[in-house]
Design a protein around this motif. Structure first.
Motif, PDB file in Angstrom:
ATOM      1  N   LEU A  53     -38.313  18.098  19.016  1.00 65.06           N
ATOM      2  CA  LEU A  53     -38.838  17.868  17.672  1.00 65.06           C
ATOM      3  C   LEU A  53     -39.909  16.785  17.695  1.00 65.06           C
ATOM      4  CD1 LEU A  53     -38.879  18.071  14.598  1.00 65.06           C
ATOM      5  CD2 LEU A  53     -36.869  16.569  14.535  1.00 65.06           C
ATOM      6  N   LEU A  54     -39.653  15.709  18.413  1.00 64.02           N
ATOM      7  CA  LEU A  54     -40.599  14.595  18.438  1.00 64.02           C
ATOM      8  C   LEU A  54     -41.944  15.008  19.042  1.00 64.02           C
ATOM      9  CD1 LEU A  54     -41.297  11.645  18.008  1.00 64.02           C
ATOM     10  CD2 LEU A  54     -40.051  11.100  20.103  1.00 64.02           C
ATOM     11  N   VAL A  55     -41.901  15.675  20.187  1.00 68.14           N
ATOM     12  CA  VAL A  55     -43.147  16.119  20.818  1.00 68.14           C
ATOM     13  C   VAL A  55     -43.856  17.139  19.938  1.00 68.14           C
ATOM     14  CG1 VAL A  55     -44.141  17.282  22.826  1.00 68.14           C
ATOM     15  CG2 VAL A  55     -42.323  15.595  23.149  1.00 68.14           C
ATOM     16  N   ALA A  56     -43.089  18.009  19.288  1.00 70.65           N
ATOM     17  CA  ALA A  56     -43.692  18.984  18.382  1.00 70.65           C
ATOM     18  C   ALA A  56     -44.381  18.287  17.211  1.00 70.65           C
ATOM     19  CB  ALA A  56     -42.631  19.958  17.877  1.00 70.65           C
ATOM     20  N   LEU A  57     -43.754  17.248  16.666  1.00 69.12           N
ATOM     21  CA  LEU A  57     -44.375  16.483  15.582  1.00 69.12           C
ATOM     22  C   LEU A  57     -45.710  15.887  16.045  1.00 69.12           C
ATOM     23  CD1 LEU A  57     -41.277  14.597  14.125  1.00 69.12           C
ATOM     24  CD2 LEU A  57     -42.755  16.156  12.837  1.00 69.12           C
ATOM     25  N   MET A  58     -45.722  15.298  17.226  1.00 72.57           N
ATOM     26  CA  MET A  58     -46.951  14.679  17.730  1.00 72.57           C
ATOM     27  C   MET A  58     -48.032  15.728  17.966  1.00 72.57           C
ATOM     28  SD  MET A  58     -45.627  11.563  20.227  1.00 72.57           S
ATOM     29  CE  MET A  58     -44.571  12.521  21.288  1.00 72.57           C
ATOM     30  N   ARG A  59     -47.661  16.864  18.544  1.00 70.06           N
ATOM     31  CA  ARG A  59     -48.664  17.886  18.849  1.00 70.06           C
ATOM     32  C   ARG A  59     -49.117  18.632  17.596  1.00 70.06           C
ATOM     33  NH1 ARG A  59     -46.229  20.319  24.580  1.00 70.06           N
ATOM     34  NH2 ARG A  59     -46.449  18.353  25.750  1.00 70.06           N
ATOM     35  N   ALA A  60     -48.293  18.607  16.553  1.00 68.43           N
ATOM     36  CA  ALA A  60     -48.680  19.239  15.288  1.00 68.43           C
ATOM     37  C   ALA A  60     -49.495  18.295  14.410  1.00 68.43           C
ATOM     38  CB  ALA A  60     -47.426  19.702  14.538  1.00 68.43           C
ATOM     39  N   GLY A  61     -49.719  17.071  14.879  1.00 69.15           N
ATOM     40  CA  GLY A  61     -50.499  16.102  14.118  1.00 69.15           C
ATOM     41  C   GLY A  61     -49.720  15.408  13.020  1.00 69.15           C
ATOM     42  N   GLU A  62     -48.400  15.507  13.051  1.00 70.40           N
ATOM     43  CA  GLU A  62     -47.555  14.865  12.034  1.00 70.40           C
ATOM     44  C   GLU A  62     -47.276  13.417  12.468  1.00 70.40           C
ATOM     45  OE1 GLU A  62     -46.637  16.027   9.214  1.00 70.40           O
ATOM     46  OE2 GLU A  62     -46.617  18.220   9.295  1.00 70.40           O
ATOM     47  N   VAL A  63     -48.313  12.588  12.433  1.00 72.84           N
ATOM     48  CA  VAL A  63     -48.240  11.244  12.997  1.00 72.84           C
ATOM     49  C   VAL A  63     -47.222  10.377  12.273  1.00 72.84           C
ATOM     50  CG1 VAL A  63     -49.552   9.138  13.450  1.00 72.84           C
ATOM     51  CG2 VAL A  63     -50.598  11.377  13.851  1.00 72.84           C
ATOM     52  N   GLN A  64     -47.234  10.394  10.966  1.00 68.00           N
ATOM     53  CA  GLN A  64     -46.321   9.529  10.221  1.00 68.00           C
ATOM     54  C   GLN A  64     -44.858   9.900  10.474  1.00 68.00           C
ATOM     55  OE1 GLN A  64     -47.642   9.729   6.103  1.00 68.00           O
ATOM     56  NE2 GLN A  64     -48.817   7.833   6.336  1.00 68.00           N
ATOM     57  N   LYS A  65     -44.578  11.195  10.490  1.00 66.60           N
ATOM     58  CA  LYS A  65     -43.206  11.622  10.754  1.00 66.60           C
ATOM     59  C   LYS A  65     -42.791  11.278  12.185  1.00 66.60           C
ATOM     60  CE  LYS A  65     -43.022  15.399   7.385  1.00 66.60           C
ATOM     61  NZ  LYS A  65     -42.851  16.871   7.204  1.00 66.60           N
ATOM     62  N   ALA A  66     -43.706  11.450  13.127  1.00 69.16           N
ATOM     63  CA  ALA A  66     -43.394  11.110  14.520  1.00 69.16           C
ATOM     64  C   ALA A  66     -43.123   9.618  14.660  1.00 69.16           C
ATOM     65  CB  ALA A  66     -44.545  11.529  15.434  1.00 69.16           C
ATOM     66  N   ARG A  67     -43.939   8.799  13.981  1.00 74.49           N
ATOM     67  CA  ARG A  67     -43.720   7.352  14.047  1.00 74.49           C
ATOM     68  C   ARG A  67     -42.387   6.968  13.416  1.00 74.49           C
ATOM     69  NH1 ARG A  67     -48.825   3.768  12.374  1.00 74.49           N
ATOM     70  NH2 ARG A  67     -47.337   2.202  13.084  1.00 74.49           N
ATOM     71  N   ALA A  68     -42.033   7.604  12.321  1.00 75.60           N
ATOM     72  CA  ALA A  68     -40.754   7.297  11.659  1.00 75.60           C
ATOM     73  C   ALA A  68     -39.578   7.649  12.577  1.00 75.60           C
ATOM     74  CB  ALA A  68     -40.651   8.058  10.343  1.00 75.60           C
ATOM     75  N   LEU A  69     -39.665   8.794  13.254  1.00 78.00           N
ATOM     76  CA  LEU A  69     -38.599   9.185  14.163  1.00 78.00           C
ATOM     77  C   LEU A  69     -38.518   8.232  15.350  1.00 78.00           C
ATOM     78  CD1 LEU A  69     -36.375  11.036  15.121  1.00 78.00           C
ATOM     79  CD2 LEU A  69     -38.107  12.665  15.943  1.00 78.00           C
ATOM     80  N   LEU A  70     -39.663   7.850  15.881  1.00 75.24           N
ATOM     81  CA  LEU A  70     -39.672   6.899  16.995  1.00 75.24           C
ATOM     82  C   LEU A  70     -39.108   5.549  16.571  1.00 75.24           C
ATOM     83  CD1 LEU A  70     -43.117   7.774  18.595  1.00 75.24           C
ATOM     84  CD2 LEU A  70     -40.903   7.894  19.757  1.00 75.24           C
ATOM     85  N   ASP A  71     -39.447   5.100  15.375  1.00 69.76           N
ATOM     86  CA  ASP A  71     -38.908   3.832  14.874  1.00 69.76           C
ATOM     87  C   ASP A  71     -37.377   3.883  14.799  1.00 69.76           C
ATOM     88  OD1 ASP A  71     -41.229   2.330  14.602  1.00 69.76           O
ATOM     89  OD2 ASP A  71     -41.632   3.059  12.570  1.00 69.76           O
ATOM     90  N   ARG A  72     -36.858   4.990  14.308  1.00 70.23           N
ATOM     91  CA  ARG A  72     -35.394   5.128  14.219  1.00 70.23           C
ATOM     92  C   ARG A  72     -34.759   5.125  15.604  1.00 70.23           C
ATOM     93  NH1 ARG A  72     -36.825   8.991  10.280  1.00 70.23           N
ATOM     94  NH2 ARG A  72     -36.303  10.745  11.653  1.00 70.23           N
ATOM     95  N   ARG A  73     -35.381   5.802  16.530  1.00 70.39           N
ATOM     96  CA  ARG A  73     -34.825   5.859  17.889  1.00 70.39           C
ATOM     97  C   ARG A  73     -34.881   4.495  18.560  1.00 70.39           C
ATOM     98  NH1 ARG A  73     -35.808  11.423  20.830  1.00 70.39           N
ATOM     99  NH2 ARG A  73     -36.768  10.156  22.446  1.00 70.39           N
ATOM    100  N   LEU A  74     -35.989   3.795  18.390  1.00 72.83           N
ATOM    101  CA  LEU A  74     -36.109   2.475  19.010  1.00 72.83           C
ATOM    102  C   LEU A  74     -35.176   1.471  18.370  1.00 72.83           C
ATOM    103  CD1 LEU A  74     -39.967   2.407  19.546  1.00 72.83           C
ATOM    104  CD2 LEU A  74     -38.230   2.265  21.346  1.00 72.83           C
TER     105      LEU A  74
END
Length: 442
Positions: free
Chosen positions: A404-425
């Motif tokens: 899901l995370l890589v798909a978000l980044m490759r789909a250009g969903e930057v804000q959603k990808a950053r939010a997911l990364l923040d939660r994981r970190l």
């Protein structure tokens, strides 16, 4: 002379030899250490009427995916139960019979009831816990919390130096977010009994949860040579070292991860169980490709050919998502289509406790493999809370969240990808996630 098991529970046998071999065999089984079968066979030879020895042998067969042998042996155990056996022993055999015969929901209910009456019956208490235990494969979302609750409920019945209970209590805590507390218990457990593969495995999980990849690599490098390759967890513990290598260096040490895979994890060299071999291969190769590394020619097809042989039919909530990864990666749309149709039917019948997340992962994997990253996001994003339903460990299921995370980044969903990364970190440090987050910020 009265005989007792390792935790002081009575054994209905007149044989000193049978009792001693039974205790040793169960201890080795609970440590996932080679030799348990030989000890249990010796216990049966010394006392062919020992119902618990036959039941333990059945459980060991089941752990090694030898289902025909397991079911035949548990039937013998049931025949051996007589009025001379205690109520606890009869219940012990009944619970194992439910588990061995695939009646998982009934086995879970019976195991919990048995543990409430005889909490020190470790072979039964072990059934609900662990990554492949009855809780994990129940289809429930909060199975990590359920494992912790079970361990905490019965903690007062175990000494502070009980290596088995420390192992599973510590692992349950670490998986459920109490990483430091759980890791401390695991480190104590492996001091008490170093020949405990379940503890080395659980400690690798705790280090994963802490983002301590270098420590995990050092642990496995120092410990794994002491564990014979015939050990049921040998290849899977090596897989943990490959995961740690992928998190290392600037972009991940793919060469080391592939060398570990080739020498220890893949089906042609591993003596582990099919469920671990297939899931480890699928998730490691999928991660490599998703992280931007090349998967050497032939590895996908080799893993997929083996997987088809050992799991010819769909219907397992943990196995099917990994089979779907293999079919998507090899471009076998026809096989994946048949799997998804069958899974949809099973879900509609209520035959898969995990529910709709199982075929959803397959559809998302196909979309990802074909470059439809927005489609992958559309499928997985609303179902993130359901990922846990397929069972297994946090480390094993992370491959879905990574997709899901890589798909978000490759789909250009930057804000959603950053939010997911923040939660994981926030949940655990990760050099790879930090690199991804830095890249998104740029």
């Amino acid at each position: 002379m009265a005989h007792f098991d390792n935790h002081g529970l009575s054994l209905s046998t007149a044989s000193d030899v049978a009792a001693a071999h039974y205790r040793d065999g169960v201890a080795l089984m609970l440590a996932a250490w080679p030799g348990a079968g030989e000890d249990l066979d010796a216990a049966i030879a010394a006392d062919p009427d020992s119902a618990l020895a036959h039941a333990a042998r059945a459980r060991l067969h089941a752990m090694h995916a030898q289902l025909v042998e397991a079911r035949a042996r548990i039937a013998v155990a049931q025949e051996k139960v007589t009025a001379a056996h205690s109520e606890r022993e009869a219940s012990h055999v009944d619970v194992l019979a439910l588990a061995v015969n695939g009646k998982s929901q009934e086995a879970l209910k019976a195991a919990l009831a048995h543990a409430d009456r005889w909490p020190r019956d470790t072979l039964i208490l072990s059934l609900p816990i662990g990554a492949f235990g009855l809780f994990a494969f129940s289809g429930m979302v909060e199975h990590n919390q359920a494992k912790v609750d079970l361990c905490e409920r019965h903690a007062a019945h175990f000494a502070d130096d009980d290596w088995w209970f420390l192992t599973y209590r510590g692992w349950s805590l670490a998986e459920n977010g109490e990483v430091a507390r759980g890791r401390a218990m695991l480190e104590r457990a492996i001091e008490l009994r170093r020949q405990n593969a379940n503890c080395a495995h659980a400690l690798a999980h705790a280090m994963f949860e802490a983002g301590a990849n270098h420590e995990a690599e050092a642990l496995i490098a120092g410990w794994l040579p002491e564990y014979d390759r015939s050990g049921i967890l040998h290849g899977h513990i090596a897989w943990h070292a490959a995961l740690a290598a992928l998190a290392a260096l600037e972009r991940g040490d793919a060469d080391t991860a592939l060398a570990i895979y080739d020498g220890t994890v893949r089906h042609s060299v591993s003596l582990g169980t099919p469920i671990n071999i297939v899931s480890d291969a699928a998730s490691l190769l999928w991660r490599l490709q998703a992280y931007g590394h090349a998967v050497p020619e032939g590895l996908w097809e080799d893993a997929a050919d083996y997987a088809r042989r050992v799991f010819p039919k769909p219907g397992h909530a943990f196995v099917d998502p990994h089979m779907a990864l293999l079919e998507a990666a090899t471009g076998d749309r026809a096989a994946l289509g048949r799997r998804l149709t069958a899974l949809d039917e099973l879900v509609a019948k209520g035959a898969i406790g995990a529910g709709a997340i199982v075929p959803a992962i397959g559809r998302a994997a196909l979309a990802f493999a074909e470059g439809d990253y927005a489609g992958c996001v559309h499928i997985l994003e609303p179902m993130t809370v359901d990922f846990a339903r397929i069972g297994g460990s946090n480390a094993q299921r992370e491959v879905i969240e990574d997709t899901l995370l890589v798909a978000l980044m490759r789909a250009g969903e930057v804000q959603k990808a950053r939010a997911l990364l923040d939660r994981r970190l926030h949940r655990r440090p990760s050099p790879r996630d930090t690199r991804w987050l830095t890249g998104l910020a740029a």
